[in-house]
Structure formats: structure tokens, C-alpha cells
Design an enzyme around this catalytic site. Structure first.
Site, PDB file in Angstrom:
ATOM      1  N   HIS A 177      55.477  98.693  49.986  1.00  0.00           N
ATOM      2  CA  HIS A 177      56.448  97.606  50.180  1.00  0.00           C
ATOM      3  C   HIS A 177      57.231  97.813  51.483  1.00  0.00           C
ATOM      4  O   HIS A 177      58.463  97.904  51.478  1.00  0.00           O
ATOM      5  CB  HIS A 177      57.412  97.568  48.988  1.00  0.00           C
ATOM      6  N   ASP A 181      60.677  91.298  53.095  1.00  0.00           N
ATOM      7  CA  ASP A 181      60.085  90.071  52.561  1.00  0.00           C
ATOM      8  C   ASP A 181      58.700  89.916  53.172  1.00  0.00           C
ATOM      9  O   ASP A 181      58.416  90.448  54.242  1.00  0.00           O
ATOM     10  CB  ASP A 181      60.971  88.868  52.924  1.00  0.00           C
ATOM     11  N   GLY A 182      57.818  89.203  52.476  1.00  0.00           N
ATOM     12  CA  GLY A 182      56.490  88.919  53.018  1.00  0.00           C
ATOM     13  C   GLY A 182      55.438  89.955  52.691  1.00  0.00           C
ATOM     14  O   GLY A 182      54.329  89.902  53.242  1.00  0.00           O
ATOM     15  N   ARG A 188      47.761  90.215  50.811  1.00  0.00           N
ATOM     16  CA  ARG A 188      46.600  89.358  50.549  1.00  0.00           C
ATOM     17  C   ARG A 188      45.844  89.047  51.839  1.00  0.00           C
ATOM     18  O   ARG A 188      44.612  88.917  51.832  1.00  0.00           O
ATOM     19  CB  ARG A 188      47.053  88.078  49.834  1.00  0.00           C
ATOM     20  N   TYR A 213      48.461  88.279  37.903  1.00  0.00           N
ATOM     21  CA  TYR A 213      48.385  89.032  39.155  1.00  0.00           C
ATOM     22  C   TYR A 213      49.578  89.981  39.299  1.00  0.00           C
ATOM     23  O   TYR A 213      49.411  91.184  39.565  1.00  0.00           O
ATOM     24  CB  TYR A 213      48.320  88.034  40.306  1.00  0.00           C
TER      25      TYR A 213
END
Length: 280
Positions: A177, A181-182, A188, A213
Site C-alpha cells: 500500500h 490513494d490509488g 490492477r 475481490y
């Protein structure tokens, strides 16, 4: 269908797909338009973007602003499409994927929305929403991402089945992480960069299975990196994309004369199979 059987199904579908190469340029362009919209819509929707798939298509193809939707939601669509273009170009190059490339993916997603944080690691500690899983402390991120890049380019990682490799890269990245954000969208995109480089179509995680998911990621984080649920989900997404592209290929006039040795076998398989090709 168990883990190994799904990988065998993927390998069979991939071999059939390769039999149609090189693909007609018109078909490639149509597939790109299709997956630019679908991938962008679903990946953004998972993160809370309220634009529908048809609205996402209007933003991408017509530059139309949709009433009642925020500016940021429109910019998320544009940034994600630019990131898809970037990974598709990068996939054609025989170069290592390192921290710079990962930061560039994130930068493209967020630079129109939050330029201060785009491409920069977070400076705060965070926890996973809805769970007790605590992401690594921010001061560890530089080393963790260096280690991640080393693993990403290691012989042991590159020897994995391409879909296993892409799934593990997705999970490892999300679990670090590195950005405030994002992270999900970056993960993906990174996963699909690895899939495209290995000759696979884009695997889209459908927003309709968002909870499955998220739960699959959380399950791995809470159970000593058990990726069984995430593998199942990504394998299914990969199979679905392979089946869809093969359906288009076998009906395209440009495919006549290609893959004749197993053309009828493919046709029979597609006639019997549903969305995931389980009818064999």
C-alpha cells in the site's frame, strides 16, 4: 474446478489465441476500444466512481461531460485511460519494471486530481478499511518497494505461471500500500501490464464482484498470505477475457486460414462454454 485445472484451461485457451497471431489491426483497435472502456469503468467503480459504463464511454470517446457527476470522476476516467496506454506501450519493451515505472502508473492516475501526491509514496500510516490489517509503516516504504521491484524481476518470480505471477504482484503491491490513494487501480494496472507482456488480454475485475475481490485480498492478508481466493478470482477473469477474445477471432473474416488445426475444436468449445468456459 480446482486450481490446476483452471491453469490448464488458461493454457489451452492461450495456445488457441496464439494460433491466430498476428491479429488483424482493425480487430486489435476494436478490442482496445472495448477494454479501455470496460477496464476503466470497472476499476474506477470498485473505488467508488459513480460514472456508469456508458457514461465512461462517452467521456473517453466523445469528451462529453456528464451532468451530476463530479470533475474528479471525469478526471479519473481520463487518467486511467492514459495509464492503460502507458502499460500497453511498456509491455512492448523488453525492460525491467521498477519503482520508476510503478510511480509513473500512479502518477498518470492521479496527476490531474491530486498532483502533489501523484507518483509519491504516502507519508502517513494507514489501516485497511473494515479490517484490523495495518499496512507497513510509511518509513519502511522505500525499502519495501525496492524489495518488491527486486522480486518482480527475479528469476523465481519470472518462472511462475504468468497469471500466478501477475496475481502475486497485485497482492504484494496492495499489501505494501505504498500510496495514500490509488493503490487498487495501480495494482490492477500493474497486474495487467504483466499479463499483456505475457501475451494475455486484459483481465477485468468486474465491479459486480467488488466485495468478493476485497474479501479475497483481506483473506490473504489475514491468513498468512493465502491467495487461494484471489487466484480463483483472477483465474476466472483471465479465462473470461480469453474466451471473449477467441469468440471475436473465430468470427472475424481476417481469421480465415489461421489456426485451422484446431479451429473446429475452438468453435465447439465456445459453443459449449459459458462465460468462463466450464462446459468442457
Amino acid at each position: 474446478m480446482n486450481y490446476r485445472l483452471k491453469l490448464e484451461r488458461i493454457d489451452k485457451l492461450k495456445a488457441w489465441l496464439d494460433g491466430f497471431r498476428p491479429f488483424d489491426s482493425t480487430l486489435v483497435a476494436e478490442l482496445k476500444k472495448l477494454y479501455d472502456v470496460r477496464f476503466t469503468y470497472n476499476s474506477n467503480a470498485i473505488e467508488g466512481n459513480t460514472l456508469t459504463q456508458s457514461e465512461t464511454e462517452l467521456v473517453l470517446t466523445k469528451g462529453i461531460t456528464v451532468g451530476g457527476k463530479t470533475l474528479d470522476e471525469h478526471l479519473e476516467v481520463i487518467g486511467h485511460k492514459q495509464a492503460i496506454d502507458y502499460i500497453e506501450n511498456l509491455a512492448q519493451k523488453d525492460t525491467e519494471i521498477n519503482e520508476w515505472e510503478i510511480k509513473q502508473i500512479h502518477n498518470l492516475i492521479l496527476r490531474k486530481i491530486n498532483p502533489e501526491e501523484a507518483g509519491s509514496y504516502r507519508t502517513l500510516d494507514v489501516m485497511a478499511a473494515g479490517t484490523n490489517y495495518r499496512y507497513p509503516a510509511h518509513y519502511l516504504l522505500s525499502q519495501l518497494m525496492r524489495d518488491f521491484a527486486i522480486w518482480l524481476n527475479s528469476e523465481s518470480a519470472l518462472r511462475l505461471h504468468p497469471v500466478e505471477y501477475a496475481t502475486m504482484a497485485h497482492y504484494r503491491f496492495v499489501s505494501i500500500h505504498p500510496f495514500r490513494d490509488g493503490n487498487g487501480r495501480s495494482a490492477r494496472l500493474l497486474m495487467n501490464l504483466l499479463l499483456i507482456r505475457a501475451g494475455y488480454p486484459i483481465a477485468v475485475i468486474d465491479n459486480q464482484i467488488r466485495n468478493d475481490y476485497i474479501n479475497a485480498l483481506a483473506y490473504g492478508q489475514q491468513n498468512q498470505d493465502d491467495l487461494s481466493q484471489l487466484f480463483e478470482l483472477i483465474f476466472d477473469a483471465t479465462i473470461s477475457s480469453l474466451v471473449e477474445v477467441l469468440r471475436l477471432l473465430v468470427t472475424a473474416s481476417s481469421s480465415r486460414g489461421k489456426a485451422q488445426a484446431f479451429y473446429q475444436e475452438i468453435t465447439d468449445f465456445l459453443d459449449r462454454s459459458g462465460g468462463l468456459g466450464d462446459g468442457e
